[in-house]
Design an enzyme around this catalytic site. Structure first.
Site, short mmCIF file in Angstrom:
data_model
loop_
_atom_site.label_atom_id
_atom_site.label_comp_id
_atom_site.label_asym_id
_atom_site.label_seq_id
_atom_site.Cartn_x
_atom_site.Cartn_y
_atom_site.Cartn_z
N HIS A 1 0.86 -1.20 0.00
CA HIS A 1 0.00 0.00 0.00
C HIS A 1 0.89 1.25 0.00
CE1 HIS A 1 -2.84 3.04 1.27
NE2 HIS A 1 -3.78 2.23 0.81
N GLU A 60 -3.98 1.68 -7.56
CA GLU A 60 -4.36 2.81 -6.72
C GLU A 60 -3.50 4.02 -7.06
OE1 GLU A 60 -6.61 1.59 -3.01
OE2 GLU A 60 -4.52 1.56 -2.43
C1 PEP Z 1 -6.72 3.19 0.02
O1 PEP Z 1 -5.94 3.99 0.57
O2 PEP Z 1 -6.44 1.99 -0.13
C2 PEP Z 1 -8.00 3.70 -0.47
C3 PEP Z 1 -8.61 3.07 -1.43
O3 PEP Z 1 -8.43 4.81 0.19
P1 PEP Z 1 -9.62 5.80 -0.20
O4 PEP Z 1 -10.77 4.97 -0.76
O5 PEP Z 1 -9.97 6.45 1.09
O6 PEP Z 1 -9.07 6.73 -1.22
#
Ligand code: PEP
Length: 255
Positions: free
Chosen positions: A95, A165
């Site tokens: 992450h 992400e």
């Molecule tokens: C994350 O940090 O894995 C994430 C998806 O956070 P958010 O949905 O709050 O952006």
């Protein structure tokens, strides 16, 4: 290839007490009796797992990190074997918040290997912190995937889940921007190509998720047009109503 859709909630370091954790989990669990086509995973702080696992058979539990060792003199660490024994079946690895503490692709690679040995499914997070005109973010993601998955066998690759992400879209990033389903689609296609070049057809059953401020308003758009098999949800997973709504949208969008 048919891949089961999935929604993963990353609670991060929330909530503060067992009581709040049970209340939130229970509110989600009670609303999921109709779920058939979606795999639902919640990744709470691991010390809540023992109690939460008794509240639902439908929701899988996951951890948010792990140490690559098995047992031994590693003060403060928790191993994959311990997490499996505790009842978790997934683990978020790589992450961006952990990478920001200095975790490297090579560290993540060791963690993925340790997780796979005991039967924990790694959810490998990849993504760039910013987008540049020269599209350098594609090669950054390629390097993350190649280095994090180095030495993983073709037999094990279907156990891995990749979460794209983009850090610039995550809710905790200062000055964040919205990513679009088109951003997700382009990267999902690219990731499939990188995986297929490295693992061949065995990578066809690996699931790719999108994560970055997903909420109940844009979940359908990412699922329909983002080229992904599910969603990784941070902030909205701390609100039972929003999280259940996202799962409902995912369930309805599955064939
Ligand atoms: C994350 O940090 O894995 C994430 C998806 O956070 P958010 O949905 O709050 O952006």
């Amino acid at each position: 290839m048919e891949r089961k859709k999935m929604v993963v909630g990353n609670w991060k370091m929330n909530p503060l007490t067992h009581k709040e954790a049970e209340k939130l989990f229970d509110a989600v669990a009670k609303s999921l009796l109709w779920v058939k086509k979606t795999e639902v995973v919640i990744c709470p702080p691991f010390l809540y797992v023992e109690k939460l696992k008794k509240l639902s058979r439908k929701i899988f539990l996951g951890a948010q990190d792990v140490f690559p060792g098995d047992v031994g003199a590693f003060t403060g660490e928790v191993s994959s074997g311990m997490l499996y024994e505790l009842g978790t079946r997934y683990v978020i690895l790589g992450h961006s918040e952990r990478r920001s503490f200095g975790e490297s692709n090579s560290d993540i690679n060791k963690k993925i290997k340790g997780a796979l040995v005991v039967g924990l499914r790694p959810i490998l997070c990849v993504g760039e912190s910013a987008r540049d005109e020269n599209h350098g973010y594609f090669s950054l993601v390629k390097t993350q995937i190649e280095e994090c998955l180095a030495g993983i066998s073709k037999n094990s690759i279907s156990k891995v889940i990749i979460a794209y992400e983009p850090i610039w879209a995550i809710s905790s990033t200062p000055g964040r921007k919205d990513a679009t389903a088109q951003d997700s689609l382009e990267m999902a296609i690219f990731i499939r190509k990188v995986l297929s070049d490295k693992f061949g057809k065995d990578s066809g059953s690996l699931r790719i998720l999108y994560g970055g401020s997903v909420n109940e308003k844009d979940a359908l758009e990412f699922l329909k047009n983002g080229g992904v098999d599910g969603l990784l949800v941070g902030k909205a997973s701390l609100d039972a109503k929003k999280f259940v709504e996202i799962i409902k949208i995912c369930e309805q969008s599955s064939k």
